[in-house]
Design a protein around this motif. Structure first.
Motif: not given
Length: 291
Positions: A251-253, A38-39, A26-29, A1-14
């Motif tokens: 903080r989750i990661g 993966l980004w 990330s959920n980008r794109e 949905s457009l609503a979910s696409r407007s929220v960017i969540v970046d996580r699990s960094p290494t």
């Protein structure tokens, strides 16, 4: 949905072993907040680049210490399994499947020599146990623990694996250590009323960092996620907290850069329980003043 696409969540960094790049999910794109690819981004900042394509969910990246491979979990085969690919400047090579299971394989951690990988396996009942297997997918996986709530393994340099597990007689999780063959399981620090998970070793093996989560006593919802650590050279081990006391946050990661940490600076941080008390009290006072 457009609503979910407007929220960017970046996580699990290494971090990559040279400390110059960060691989993350990330959920980008993507069309849904739970769909992740993966980004990679420069550690100094800049524009991120997408590494994996398709409609799969790719998560839990880990970069090998020689910087050659990125390991990650993906449902591209149905259930979540472990995959790897050679990592370039802004792209991955063709992926190789490492595990083949009808259960969910998550949270991989590579051995220091890059020859093996530990991970958690979640069954259809939601119970999790720890396993290890060859990093190239050869041979058969070996079970390290029976569960039922053993999670997020982190393979250390001194023949130990740190992980999170449920505390007997309680509903919270604590940090544990065991030998890499699954023997000598022991609790690291007892921390009631909080969940400790996602341990990460410092590159010199002296410190073990993790996320500590304080939950509401009434409904169990997470209230405050803190970065915590243990100095394994201390005679009496204790958890200390590293977080900004200005607000209650989640903080989750976390990811550790391949650098040396200052014991003097780290030991200036307060005990975890003391930090929790201070920040929650401050937040209560601010809420009362706002009414």
């Amino acid at each position: 949905s457009l609503a979910s696409r407007s929220v960017i969540v970046d996580r699990s960094p290494t971090f990559t072993p040279d400390g110059k790049r960060i691989v993350f999910t990330s959920n980008r794109e993507r069309d849904d907040i739970s769909d992740t690819s993966l980004w990679v981004i420069a550690a100094a900042g800049g524009e991120p680049h997408r590494l994996t394509s398709g409609d799969y969910v790719d998560r839990d990246p880990r970069v090998s210490r020689d910087g050659t491979w990125v390991y990650f979990c993906s449902n591209r085969g149905g259930s979540f399994d472990l995959y790897r690919a050679r990592i370039g400047a802004s792209a991955l090579s063709e992926t190789e499947q490492i595990t083949k299971s009808d259960k969910q394989i998550l949270s991989p951690s590579l051995s220091p020599d890059g020859q093996e990988v530990a991970y958690m396996e979640v069954d259809e009942l939601g119970q999790s146990s720890l396993w290890r297997t060859a990093a190239d997918g050869s041979g058969s996986p070996r079970r390290l623990s029976e569960g039922p709530m053993d999670m997020t393994p982190a393979w250390g340099a001194e023949g130990q694996i740190a992980f999170a597990a449920g505390s007997e007689g309680r509903t919270d999780t604590d940090l544990y250590l065991m030998n890499t063959d699954g023997t000598n399981r022991r609790k690291l620090v007892d921390a009631p009323k909080t969940d400790e998970t996602g341990p990460r070793w410092s590159y010199d093996g002296r410190y073990l960092f993790a996320i500590g989560m304080y939950r509401s006593a009434s409904d169990g919802k997470p209230l405050l996620g803190s970065i915590i650590f243990v100095d394994l050279k201390e005679r009496d081990l204790s958890l200390r907290a590293i977080h900004d006391p200005s607000a209650v946050e989640s903080r989750i990661g976390l990811a550790l850069a391949p650098i040396a940490f200052s014991a003097r600076e780290l030991h200036k941080n307060p005990a975890y329980q003391d930090a929790l008390h201070e920040i929650l009290l401050q937040n209560a006072v601010e809420n009362a003043s706002a009414k």
